[in-house]
Design a protein around this motif. Structure first.
Motif, short mmCIF file in Angstrom:
data_model
loop_
_atom_site.label_atom_id
_atom_site.label_comp_id
_atom_site.label_asym_id
_atom_site.label_seq_id
_atom_site.Cartn_x
_atom_site.Cartn_y
_atom_site.Cartn_z
N ALA A 1 1.61 42.09 20.85
CA ALA A 1 1.32 40.65 20.76
C ALA A 1 0.22 40.38 19.74
N ARG A 2 -0.80 41.20 19.73
CA ARG A 2 -1.92 41.01 18.80
C ARG A 2 -1.49 41.27 17.36
N GLN A 3 -0.50 42.14 17.19
CA GLN A 3 0.02 42.41 15.85
C GLN A 3 0.99 41.32 15.39
N GLY A 4 1.39 40.44 16.32
CA GLY A 4 2.31 39.37 15.97
C GLY A 4 3.74 39.82 15.79
N THR A 5 4.13 40.93 16.42
CA THR A 5 5.48 41.47 16.23
C THR A 5 6.31 41.46 17.50
N LEU A 6 5.94 40.65 18.48
CA LEU A 6 6.77 40.50 19.67
C LEU A 6 8.13 39.92 19.29
N THR A 7 9.17 40.41 19.91
CA THR A 7 10.51 39.87 19.67
C THR A 7 10.79 38.78 20.70
N PRO A 8 11.79 37.94 20.47
CA PRO A 8 12.16 36.96 21.49
C PRO A 8 12.47 37.60 22.83
N ALA A 9 13.02 38.81 22.83
CA ALA A 9 13.33 39.49 24.09
C ALA A 9 12.06 39.84 24.86
#
Length: 458
Positions: free
Chosen positions: A359-367
């Protein structure tokens, strides 16, 4: 003869309706392979790479970096098939025709999955330019040489774009940027250019009109809400816009109520310290609270549910997909731990840590951000004792945990200083009454005060 196919911004799932172009991964004139990522976009939930279902030569791109596009708006066009009239049947290096299903007419794979491993291998992601694009083009839309954002394919007409609720056509991206910075809605303008195209002069005139001194309206006319207000205007879009929409919907649709209780967390803190002192992977406090939550939901399954108003039914869900609040530079997000009820405290600790870092890297997927059935909100990390949070729609409840601090407490009949925490439960009153909610919260508090209570359900 080459066929020019248009690739539109695909449906990204989970109710997402728009995305912002962050970075183009290909340029006009590049050769792309089927399922090669061509653009990086930011949705309200995550940053994702969008793969193209066609293989061929990029002939046009639609939208500058920073442009926001609705789902279904054109992204780029690709010339599929031979592009050199001197060598019939030859295709540029790296180009390939898309698979065509029976009954279709070259519409590509049509099954675009975003962010789930459909991208090409690393070796195929590099830009590859054709060694030669000489000779008369046989396509009605000739292949253009490499250019920043050149388009050889006919753009949609102004009327068609407006009817499709897509991006409003303007004379240049700078005009769109100017309107965005000034908080001007381009859909409110009537362009003076050909076929209603919005020119820079149109935008500047609208800005001057908006910034002109506001004259007092007649006594019989009430001013519109917000009219004439000055100050910084921040568009509600991206993550913040999605949060605003979800919270508004939750408040509109869910009749929520909140109950809370203070609990002595001294024994829970001591139990965690003993676990971590025994060696092995460390166990987080959040993981212990999550384990207590899943045990409480097993006793009170009404709170692990959702309401289907279309059928007027309460849907009790078999698995606990536990959401938790994580603060990032892009705002508050709620990643989801799948099948939390089947995980140990160590497994929960690892998954919380992994999702928090992503989350902190900004790479969370919609899933990673959808499908939750219950939310654990540890707002104590912000130094506050209590809260009445808004339920994460379409869930039915949320457990809030305040800060754990030393407080005077009556312990075994005597006044003592104990580690005290305030717990709150906000719940959808349609799925249960106060008795069920109170029973759930009381069980959680009992486990916090006496962790041995939890052992009975393990």
């Amino acid at each position: 003869m080459a066929q020019v196919l248009e690739f539109k911004l695909p449906d990204l799932g989970e109710g997402l309706t728009e995305a912002e172009i962050v970075r183009w991964l290909v340029a006009v004139g590049d050769v792309v392979a089927i399922d090669q990522p061509v653009v990086e976009v930011e949705t309200a939930k995550a940053m994702v790479e969008v793969p193209c279902p066609y293989g061929g030569v990029v002939t046009a791109r639609f939208g500058e970096e920073g442009t926001e596009l609705p789902v279904g708006a054109p992204l780029l066009t690709v010339a599929v098939g031979p592009v050199d009239g001197a060598t019939p049947g030859a295709a540029p290096q790296g180009a390939s025709a898309p698979p065509t299903a029976a009954g279709s007419s070259g519409e590509g794979s049509g099954n675009v999955l975003v962010g789930y491993g459909t991208g090409a291998p690393a070796a195929r992601r590099r830009r590859v330019r054709p060694t030669s694009l000489t000779g008369p083009a046989t396509s009605a839309a000739p292949v253009a040489p490499a250019a920043p954002v050149a388009s050889t394919a006919p753009a949609p007409s102004v009327a068609a774009v407006r009817e499709a609720s897509g991006p409003v056509p303007v004379i240049s991206p700078l005009v769109r940027k100017l309107a965005r910075e000034k908080g001007l809605d381009l859909r409110s303008l009537q362009g003076s250019g050909p076929d209603g195209l919005i020119l820079r002069a149109d935008v500047e005139q609208a800005i001057r009109a908006a910034e002109a001194p506001v004259t007092a309206p007649p006594a019989a006319t009430a001013p519109a809400a917000g009219a004439g207000l000055t100050g910084e205007r921040i568009p509600l879009r991206g993550v913040r816009g999605a949060v605003a929409d979800k919270l508004s919907r939750s408040r509109t649709e869910i009749p929520d109520a909140t109950c809370w209780v203070d609990a002595d967390a001294t024994e829970l803190m001591a139990a965690r310290a003993a676990m971590n002192a025994a060696g092995g992977p460390k166990v987080s406090l959040l993981a212990l609270l999550a384990r207590i939550c899943t045990a409480a939901l097993a006793r009170h399954p009404e709170l692990n549910s959702t309401v289907d108003m279309a059928t007027r039914e309460i849907v009790r869900l078999p698995a606990v997909h536990l959401g938790f609040a994580a603060q990032t530079d892009r705002g508050l997000v709620v990643p989801v731990v799948r099948d939390a009820q089947a995980r140990s405290a160590e497994s929960l600790t690892d998954e919380f840590a992994r999702l928090t870092e992503v989350a902190r890297q900004g790479t969370l997927t919609p899933a990673d951000l959808t499908g939750g059935t219950f939310t654990l909100n540890n707002y104590g990390v912000f130094g506050v004792d209590g809260s009445t949070p808004i339920i994460n729609h379409p869930e039915a409840a949320m457990l809030g945990v305040g800060r754990i601090i030393p407080k005077p407490w009556v312990h075994q009949g005597e006044l003592a200083v104990r580690q005290v925490v305030q717990l709150s439960l906000t719940f959808d009153h349609r799925v249960c009454d106060g008795g069920t909610a109170g029973g759930f919260l009381r069980y959680v508090a009992d486990c916090v005060e006496q962790p041995v209570v939890l052992l009975r359900t393990l």
